[in-house]
Design a protein around this motif. Structure first.
Motif, PDB file in Angstrom:
ATOM      1  N   SER A  64       0.943  -1.222  -0.114  1.00 21.04           N
ATOM      2  CA  SER A  64      -0.106   0.076   0.073  1.00 21.04           C
ATOM      3  C   SER A  64       0.976   1.253  -0.113  1.00 21.04           C
ATOM      4  O   SER A  64       1.753   1.354  -0.938  1.00 21.04           O
ATOM      5  CB  SER A  64      -0.946   0.010   1.229  1.00 21.04           C
ATOM      6  N   ASP A 276      -3.554   6.339  -2.924  1.00 22.18           N
ATOM      7  CA  ASP A 276      -2.224   5.728  -2.358  1.00 22.18           C
ATOM      8  C   ASP A 276      -1.824   4.944  -3.291  1.00 22.18           C
ATOM      9  O   ASP A 276      -2.328   4.614  -4.427  1.00 22.18           O
ATOM     10  CB  ASP A 276      -2.756   5.180  -1.010  1.00 22.18           C
ATOM     11  N   ASP A 278      -1.571   1.408  -3.563  1.00 22.57           N
ATOM     12  CA  ASP A 278      -2.403   0.294  -4.216  1.00 22.57           C
ATOM     13  C   ASP A 278      -3.698   0.878  -4.440  1.00 22.57           C
ATOM     14  O   ASP A 278      -4.724   0.065  -4.588  1.00 22.57           O
ATOM     15  CB  ASP A 278      -2.361  -0.916  -3.178  1.00 22.57           C
ATOM     16  N   ASP A 280      -6.481   2.171  -2.853  1.00 24.24           N
ATOM     17  CA  ASP A 280      -7.701   1.973  -2.147  1.00 24.24           C
ATOM     18  C   ASP A 280      -8.016   2.915  -1.189  1.00 24.24           C
ATOM     19  O   ASP A 280      -9.128   2.957  -0.468  1.00 24.24           O
ATOM     20  CB  ASP A 280      -7.420   0.499  -1.439  1.00 24.24           C
TER      21      ASP A 280
HETATM   22 MG   LIG Z   1      -3.858   1.162   0.418  1.00 23.17          MG
END
Ligand SMILES: [Mg+2]
Ligand SMILES: CC(=O)N[C@H]1[C@@H](OP(=O)(O)O)O[C@H](CO)[C@@H](O)[C@@H]1O
Length: 599
Positions: A64, A276, A278, A280
């Motif tokens: 992430s 961010d 990744d 999400d």
């Molecule tokens: Mg994330």
């Protein structure tokens, strides 16, 4: 189970001696070079979970918002949700087993969970753009294969896209097609339908600047943009062509430093957002005409979404129960606005989206967001059916509202918080309501707040209750916090051990930035004294301020110190607020007087 083969292959993915890791809030996360054995073993575990649930299980390789050198892995359960807590424990046991104990641990898990080993298993795998991710996802595949599982490797995906794939596959395609094309088409169709209904637009052009944190979001948004270009034009920044992943950019950086990312030029009143690493999480922001930065975080996103959904329900004439789920980090102004102005029930859960997600499932419509921008909305099956029917049957205005709601439901990723999906939802709502970013921001004024972290010898000495808002241990800590909170107006403070880093987090809120800063500092000192602080005593001036790139869910030797980056100085981020917000705050403070004080 071919135990001989498992032992043989496991030796090729050997565990470094003495390394202990824990399946934390977001799976395993640490330096990429320490994760090969964890990946292999999570491949094994995913097969067992798939056999037990008779469903497809997902494995996502990502860390992430952590720095590029880190990596991580998490498992995705059948309906696209986070792994069940009992299996998190199995994951920790398996990841930490010494080579000679691997067989026993696998057999133990299978027995405890009554796994039928003859059952077929299917695992889907996704990964982010980190240099280490491809090789690590290969190790996951090795684990899946050695236990006889089938797999599909999606390659590069955002985390929420992998959640979507798992959900689609386990619902016989009812939720959507389990392909990247299926994802783009489902969301874009709903978005274009919605924006076609927008008669006026608050901003003259529907265009948006997107900071992609130099991550997977850039790739996927670029692939997707032509599908929805009729309704929105996006300009991508930090697209990975030069900068480093999450470095001085991305949603986590923008939220915790409360300043714009590097690599993006912002003109006044332009609507901007950050994903961010990744994709999400999402936060919005803009510069006003005086050049001041305004952050629109997860709390304000939840407010926009829930008020829009509520309006649609009123228009359709449906009285469905709608609830908003937050964590203790939600700004007090947002909770107050939702409860008192919008009359929407608000619930507080522990930090970590799995807690919010579960709570949100209790409502006909549950909207959940962490303040940091991770969230979505969930609709019960009964609601979906009802709305579909209404969109066919009702007359004129009501029918139009039902149609809108039907499309909004399709636009949300109901498996997980999703930056791309949330972005399209927000853009659609702003267009439909004819709202500018400033008008959205003006819904309420955030109370000044400060987050700090304190290093202690063992953060587990702090236990909490009441959705992490009160400390139960160590003795005396909560009393000390209560006394400190009493010294400030409109104040609130709490402490909790982080689930992803080896630190204790401190949060404070008050009527002015100075007060919030002082309170946070004083609470940090109390933690340091009463909970076994180590290293330098917390200093005023935010030496121990929240930094973006700290990880640690590792307890083993050579992990804790290694992964803690040097403390950085925070720039006192909200200093602009001192002058410019004085006026705005006065009215916020006045209206807060009516509130029952949390202290
Ligand atoms: Mg994330
Ligand atoms: C204050 C804060 O933002 N905490 C974050 C952070 O958890 P901690 O347990 O606070 O380390 O990482 C989690 C996983 O990404 C996220 O869900 C959560 O919101």
């Amino acid at each position: 189970m071919d135990l001989g083969a498992i032992t043989k292959y496991s030796a090729l993915h050997a565990k470094p001696n003495g390394l202990i890791l824990q399946y934390g809030t977001a799976g395993f996360r640490t330096k990429a070079e320490h994760l090969d054995h964890v990946m292999f073993r999570m491949g094994l575990l995913a097969v067992l979970r798939s056999k037990q649930t008779k469903s497809t299980i997902g494995v996502m390789v990502t860390a992430s918002h952590n720095p590029e050198e880190d990596n991580g892995v998490k498992l995705v359960d059948p309906l696209g949700e986070m792994l069940a807590p009992s299996w998190e424990e199995h994951a920790t046991c398996l990841a930490n087993a010494e080579e000679q104990d691997m067989q026993r641990v696998l057999i133990d898990i299978s027995e405890k969970e009554a796994v039928n080993l003859q059952q077929d298993a299917f695992v889907v795998i996704g990964r982010d753009t980190r240099p280490s991710s491809e090789k690590l996802s290969q190790s996951v595949i090795d684990g899946v294969t050695v236990l006889g599982g089938q797999f599909h490797d999606y390659g590069l995906l955002t985390t929420p896209q992998l959640h979507y794939m798992v959900y689609c596959r386990n619902t016989g395609g009812r939720y959507g097609k389990a392909t990247i094309e299926g994802y783009y088409q489902k969301l874009s169709k709903a978005f274009v339908e919605l924006t076609k209904q927008a008669s006026c637009s608050g901003d003259e052009y529907r265009s948006l600047k997107v900071d992609c944190a130099n991550g997977i979001g850039a790739l996927k948004l670029r692939e997707m943009e032509h599908y929805f270009s009729q309704g929105l034009s996006v300009q991508l920044f930090n697209d990975g062509s030069k900068g480093k992943l999450n470095h001085l950019c991305g949603a986590d950086f923008v939220k915790s430093h409360q300043k714009p990312p590097q690599g993006m030029e912002i003109k006044s009143n332009e609507r901007c957002c950050s994903f961010d690493g990744d994709a999400d999480r999402i936060v919005y922001y803009y510069h006003d005409t005086d050049g001041h930065f305004h952050l629109i975080d997860g709390d304000k996103i939840a407010t926009l979404i829930s008020s829009f959904l509520k309006e649609l329900l009123v228009e359709i004439g449906e009285s469905l129960n709608i609830g908003v789920v937050q964590t203790a980090y939600a700004n007090g102004s947002s909770t107050r606005y939702l409860e008192e102005v919008m009359k929407v029930p608000v619930y507080c859960t522990k930090t970590g989206v799995k807690h919010l997600h579960h709570k949100a499932q209790e409502f006909d419509i549950g909207v959940y967001f962490e303040a940091n921008g991770h969230g979505t909305a969930l609709f019960s099956t009964a609601v979906e059916m009802k709305i579909k029917q209404s969109a066919q049957q009702l007359e004129d205005k009501k029918r139009k509202a039902a149609k809108m709601l039907e499309n909004i439901i399709d636009l949300f990723n109901q498996a997980a918080g999703d930056a791309i999906s949330d972005m399209l939802v927000i853009e659609a709502i702003l267009a439909l309501k004819g709202l500018t970013v400033q008008q959205w921001d003006a819904l309420y004024t955030d109370l000044p707040n400060r987050q700090l972290k304190v290093q202690v010898a063992d953060r587990r000495v702090i236990s909490t209750t009441n959705a992490e808002r009160q400390a139960v241990t160590p003795p005396g800590l909560q009393e000390a916090i209560n006394d400190l909170v009493k010294k400030y107006k409109l104040s609130r403070a709490f402490v909790r051990p982080s689930g992803t880093e080896d630190v204790v987090r401190v949060y404070a809120e008050a009527d002015s930035q100075e007060s919030a800063d002082h309170l946070a500092h004083e609470v940090s000192l109390a933690v340091f004294q009463l909970a076994g602080g180590i290293g330098e005593r917390p200093q005023p001036g935010y030496k121990a301020a929240e930094t973006t790139h700290n990880i640690n869910n590792a307890f083993g030797p050579g992990t804790a110190d290694e992964h803690t980056v040097p403390k950085q100085c925070c720039d006192g981020s909200r200093s602009f607020a001192k002058e410019t917000r004085a006026l705005k705050m006065r009215s916020a403070v006045a209206s807060h007087r009516k509130l029952i004080m949390i202290n």
